[in-house]
Write a protein that holds these residues in place. Structure first.
Motif, PDB file in Angstrom:
ATOM      1  N   ARG A 184      32.283 -56.832   6.501  1.00  0.00           N
ATOM      2  CA  ARG A 184      31.339 -55.888   6.612  1.00  0.00           C
ATOM      3  C   ARG A 184      30.143 -56.622   7.345  1.00  0.00           C
ATOM      4  NH1 ARG A 184      31.686 -51.380   7.203  1.00  0.00           N
ATOM      5  NH2 ARG A 184      30.029 -50.584   6.289  1.00  0.00           N
ATOM      6  N   ASP A 185      29.813 -57.738   7.029  1.00  0.00           N
ATOM      7  CA  ASP A 185      28.503 -58.524   7.782  1.00  0.00           C
ATOM      8  C   ASP A 185      28.869 -58.604   9.170  1.00  0.00           C
ATOM      9  OD1 ASP A 185      27.240 -58.650   5.202  1.00  0.00           O
ATOM     10  OD2 ASP A 185      27.969 -60.916   5.074  1.00  0.00           O
ATOM     11  N   LEU A 186      30.113 -58.573   9.540  1.00  0.00           N
ATOM     12  CA  LEU A 186      30.568 -58.601  11.125  1.00  0.00           C
ATOM     13  C   LEU A 186      30.514 -56.936  11.691  1.00  0.00           C
ATOM     14  CD1 LEU A 186      32.959 -61.374  11.392  1.00  0.00           C
ATOM     15  CD2 LEU A 186      30.786 -61.362  12.169  1.00  0.00           C
ATOM     16  N   GLY A 187      30.521 -56.081  10.832  1.00  0.00           N
ATOM     17  CA  GLY A 187      30.344 -54.885  11.271  1.00  0.00           C
ATOM     18  C   GLY A 187      31.766 -54.135  11.293  1.00  0.00           C
ATOM     19  N   PHE A 188      32.809 -54.836  10.652  1.00  0.00           N
ATOM     20  CA  PHE A 188      34.043 -54.138  10.737  1.00  0.00           C
ATOM     21  C   PHE A 188      33.997 -52.896   9.860  1.00  0.00           C
ATOM     22  CE2 PHE A 188      35.699 -58.151  12.336  1.00  0.00           C
ATOM     23  CZ  PHE A 188      36.488 -57.982  13.037  1.00  0.00           C
ATOM     24  N   SER A 189      34.655 -51.617  10.004  1.00  0.00           N
ATOM     25  CA  SER A 189      34.597 -50.428   9.264  1.00  0.00           C
ATOM     26  C   SER A 189      35.567 -50.853   8.037  1.00  0.00           C
ATOM     27  CB  SER A 189      35.115 -49.418  10.376  1.00  0.00           C
ATOM     28  OG  SER A 189      36.503 -49.394  10.386  1.00  0.00           O
ATOM     29  N   THR A 190      35.498 -49.846   7.172  1.00  0.00           N
ATOM     30  CA  THR A 190      36.319 -50.008   5.960  1.00  0.00           C
ATOM     31  C   THR A 190      37.805 -49.769   6.586  1.00  0.00           C
ATOM     32  OG1 THR A 190      35.827 -47.602   5.667  1.00  0.00           O
ATOM     33  CG2 THR A 190      34.614 -49.265   4.270  1.00  0.00           C
ATOM     34  N   GLU A 211      38.996 -50.676   9.595  1.00  0.00           N
ATOM     35  CA  GLU A 211      39.482 -51.844  10.223  1.00  0.00           C
ATOM     36  C   GLU A 211      39.848 -53.008   9.092  1.00  0.00           C
ATOM     37  OE1 GLU A 211      36.777 -51.643  14.419  1.00  0.00           O
ATOM     38  OE2 GLU A 211      35.823 -52.167  12.315  1.00  0.00           O
ATOM     39  N   HIS A 226      36.904 -54.109  18.126  1.00  0.00           N
ATOM     40  CA  HIS A 226      35.725 -54.280  17.345  1.00  0.00           C
ATOM     41  C   HIS A 226      34.549 -54.848  18.417  1.00  0.00           C
ATOM     42  CE1 HIS A 226      32.685 -54.074  14.309  1.00  0.00           C
ATOM     43  NE2 HIS A 226      32.567 -55.379  14.395  1.00  0.00           N
ATOM     44  N   VAL A 230      30.999 -53.616  19.643  1.00  0.00           N
ATOM     45  CA  VAL A 230      29.739 -54.107  19.724  1.00  0.00           C
ATOM     46  C   VAL A 230      28.933 -54.487  21.002  1.00  0.00           C
ATOM     47  CG1 VAL A 230      28.541 -56.357  18.812  1.00  0.00           C
ATOM     48  CG2 VAL A 230      30.424 -55.201  17.270  1.00  0.00           C
ATOM     49  N   ARG A 265      27.130 -51.107  21.988  1.00  0.00           N
ATOM     50  CA  ARG A 265      26.082 -50.830  21.173  1.00  0.00           C
ATOM     51  C   ARG A 265      24.994 -51.859  21.524  1.00  0.00           C
ATOM     52  NH1 ARG A 265      28.805 -50.354  16.642  1.00  0.00           N
ATOM     53  NH2 ARG A 265      28.696 -52.573  16.075  1.00  0.00           N
TER      54      ARG A 265
END
Length: 133
Positions: free
Chosen positions: A55-61, A63, A88, A92, A95
């Motif tokens: 989650r800290d790396l921005g992966f979705s639930t 993923e 991913h 990023v 974004r």
């Protein structure tokens, strides 16, 4: 066996978040004591740390669910996990590009504001006329 408060302390994940992860099947349902209290193992600590780091790396639930499912088959080729990471990374980077454009536009708008009446405010005008994405 750990209680939920200890699991939260050891992983840096809030108790409510742990319960949420169980509800959405990111974490397995916890074993329960005779009195109904949740108990966790060292495997749960490892899994929750993995989820927190992901989650800290921005992966979705979704993923993370895919990555966890892949990790449960240690003899499989890790190409599928690499593909998830590459997708991913592309998201990023896209974004980041949008954020850089936003930054430049905000710098331009802020630099053009030299005070004055709100009726003539260039910041408000620029925001009102900005294209929608």
């Amino acid at each position: 066996m750990l209680m939920i408060g200890e699991l939260a302390r050891r992983t840096g994940v809030k108790v409510n978040t742990i319960r949420f992860y169980e509800d959405i099947a990111l974490m397995p349902k916890a074993a329960r004591t005779d009195s109904g209290r949740r108990t966790y193992s060292e495997a749960d600590v490892k899994r929750l740390k993995f989820i927190r780091n992901g989650r800290d790396l921005g992966f979705s639930t979704e993923e993370l669910k895919s990555l966890i499912a892949l990790s449960e088959h240690p003899d499989l080729d890790c190409g599928a996990a690499a593909a998830i990471a590459r997708r991913h990374l592309l998201a990023v980077e896209a974004r980041m590009s949008r954020l850089m454009l936003m930054r430049r536009e905000l710098e331009r708008v802020a630099a053009n504001c030299d005070g004055g009446r709100m009726a003539d405010c260039q910041v408000i005008g620029a925001i009102a006329e900005a294209p929608s994405h």
